[in-house]
Scaffold this motif. Structure first.
Motif, PDB file in Angstrom:
ATOM      1  N   TYR A 130       0.870  -1.167   0.000  1.00 17.98           N
ATOM      2  CA  TYR A 130       0.000   0.000   0.000  1.00 17.98           C
ATOM      3  C   TYR A 130       0.916   1.228   0.000  1.00 17.98           C
ATOM      4  N   PRO A 176       0.010  -4.809   3.789  1.00 16.00           N
ATOM      5  CA  PRO A 176      -1.433  -5.045   3.758  1.00 16.00           C
ATOM      6  C   PRO A 176      -2.046  -5.385   5.105  1.00 16.00           C
ATOM      7  N   ASP A 177      -1.228  -5.788   6.094  1.00 12.51           N
ATOM      8  CA  ASP A 177      -1.813  -6.046   7.413  1.00 12.51           C
ATOM      9  C   ASP A 177      -2.102  -4.753   8.162  1.00 12.51           C
ATOM     10  N   GLY A 178      -1.778  -3.653   7.517  1.00 16.99           N
ATOM     11  CA  GLY A 178      -2.157  -2.359   8.063  1.00 16.99           C
ATOM     12  C   GLY A 178      -1.310  -1.863   9.202  1.00 16.99           C
ATOM     13  N   GLN A 179      -0.181  -2.461   9.404  1.00 17.35           N
ATOM     14  CA  GLN A 179       0.668  -2.015  10.501  1.00 17.35           C
ATOM     15  C   GLN A 179       1.522  -0.832  10.063  1.00 17.35           C
ATOM     16  N   ASN A 180       2.651  -0.681  10.685  1.00 20.16           N
ATOM     17  CA  ASN A 180       3.382   0.564  10.577  1.00 20.16           C
ATOM     18  C   ASN A 180       3.769   0.915   9.144  1.00 20.16           C
ATOM     19  N   PHE A 181       3.878   2.210   8.921  1.00 16.65           N
ATOM     20  CA  PHE A 181       4.375   2.721   7.657  1.00 16.65           C
ATOM     21  C   PHE A 181       5.892   2.832   7.722  1.00 16.65           C
ATOM     22  N   PHE A 210      -3.940   1.369  -3.281  1.00 13.95           N
ATOM     23  CA  PHE A 210      -4.067   0.026  -2.711  1.00 13.95           C
ATOM     24  C   PHE A 210      -4.119  -1.014  -3.816  1.00 13.95           C
ATOM     25  N   LEU A 227      -2.223  13.659   4.272  1.00 21.48           N
ATOM     26  CA  LEU A 227      -2.307  12.659   3.221  1.00 21.48           C
ATOM     27  C   LEU A 227      -2.685  13.311   1.899  1.00 21.48           C
ATOM     28  N   PHE A 247       1.598   5.531  -0.266  1.00 21.70           N
ATOM     29  CA  PHE A 247       1.025   6.808   0.159  1.00 21.70           C
ATOM     30  C   PHE A 247       2.002   7.934  -0.142  1.00 21.70           C
ATOM     31  N   LYS A 302      -3.333   7.910  -2.078  1.00 26.18           N
ATOM     32  CA  LYS A 302      -2.977   6.559  -1.672  1.00 26.18           C
ATOM     33  C   LYS A 302      -3.246   5.603  -2.828  1.00 26.18           C
ATOM     34  N   PHE A 357       8.581   5.246   5.967  1.00 31.93           N
ATOM     35  CA  PHE A 357       8.644   6.488   5.216  1.00 31.93           C
ATOM     36  C   PHE A 357       9.972   6.613   4.475  1.00 31.93           C
TER      37      PHE A 357
END
Lengths: 113, 113
Positions: A32, A96-101, A51, A46, A34, A49, A103
């Protein structure tokens, strides 16, 4: 492990000129992606994005970005830069598990009048 | 539009002192994060929090750090005994259970003297 590179530390463009900020990522699967913008003294806003689906995504403030899997890139573009676009731009990748970004190091954009 | 808020905007503390940074995430969000940005460097993940427990933490997040959601609205980051190298901008972020984009607060600038 995920990683993000932004090859350009600082870019200067004239107002009204087009802009492209580069972002390359390293990730084992489809990430994902951003783009965030940070104006001086402000938080991270933001911009857009990605996906899945259409690889050209539209964001706020007239920005768009294109996901190119073959190049592991997610470059940010704007056809005509405004003086208020001067800021720091960060590309980020999320699993995809939505945890930390993770950068990228950021690209500072300066806009000449 | 709902926003993530953070207090204070700037905190100055002496080395060895404890500090608590406060965040109010967006009200219907379920996942909460802390990131930090040392001056001139990239944004780094510290910790993620879901369902009243830490779901992931980075190697930066050592025993000197702790997080808490004391009352269902606030989300705090505590640094037990601050060091000079803890001087940074600390960002709180949150997201819903279904979308992956994270919304960032304006940050707290922590200066350790």
């Amino acid at each position: 492990a995920q990683s993000v590179t932004q090859p350009d530390i600082h870019i200067t463009v004239s107002e009204g000129a087009s802009l492209e900020l580069r972002c390359n990522y390293s990730y084992g699967a489809t990430p994902y992606l951003f783009w965030y913008v940070q104006s001086p003294g402000q938080g991270l806003q933001l911009l857009l994005k990605y996906f899945s689906g259409d690889t050209l995504v539209q964001g706020i403030k007239g920005f768009e970005a294109e996901f190119k899997r073959s190049q592991s890139s997610f470059n940010l573009r704007k056809p005509s830069v405004h003086w208020s676009d001067a800021a720091e731009y960060f590309c980020a990748v999320g699993a995809p598990d939505g945890q930390n970004f993770v950068f990228g190091p950021g690209t500072r954009l300066s806009v000449l009048p | 539009e709902p926003e993530v808020t953070q207090t204070p905007s700037h905190q100055v503390t002496q080395m060895g002192q404890e500090v608590i940074l406060r965040c109010v995430p967006i009200s219907n969000h379920l996942y909460f994060y802390w990131y930090r940005q040392i001056l001139g460097q990239k944004v780094e993940f510290l910790v993620s929090f879901y369902n009243n427990e830490i779901s992931e933490k980075s190697e930066i997040f050592d025993d000197q750090f702790s997080v808490e959601r004391p009352d269902g609205s606030n989300f705090t980051l505590k640094i037990r005994s601050t060091k000079l190298e803890d001087s940074a901008m600390y960002f709180c972020a949150s997201r819903t259970g279904r979308a992956y984009e994270q919304y960032f607060g304006p940050g707290t600038r922590l200066t350790v003297t």
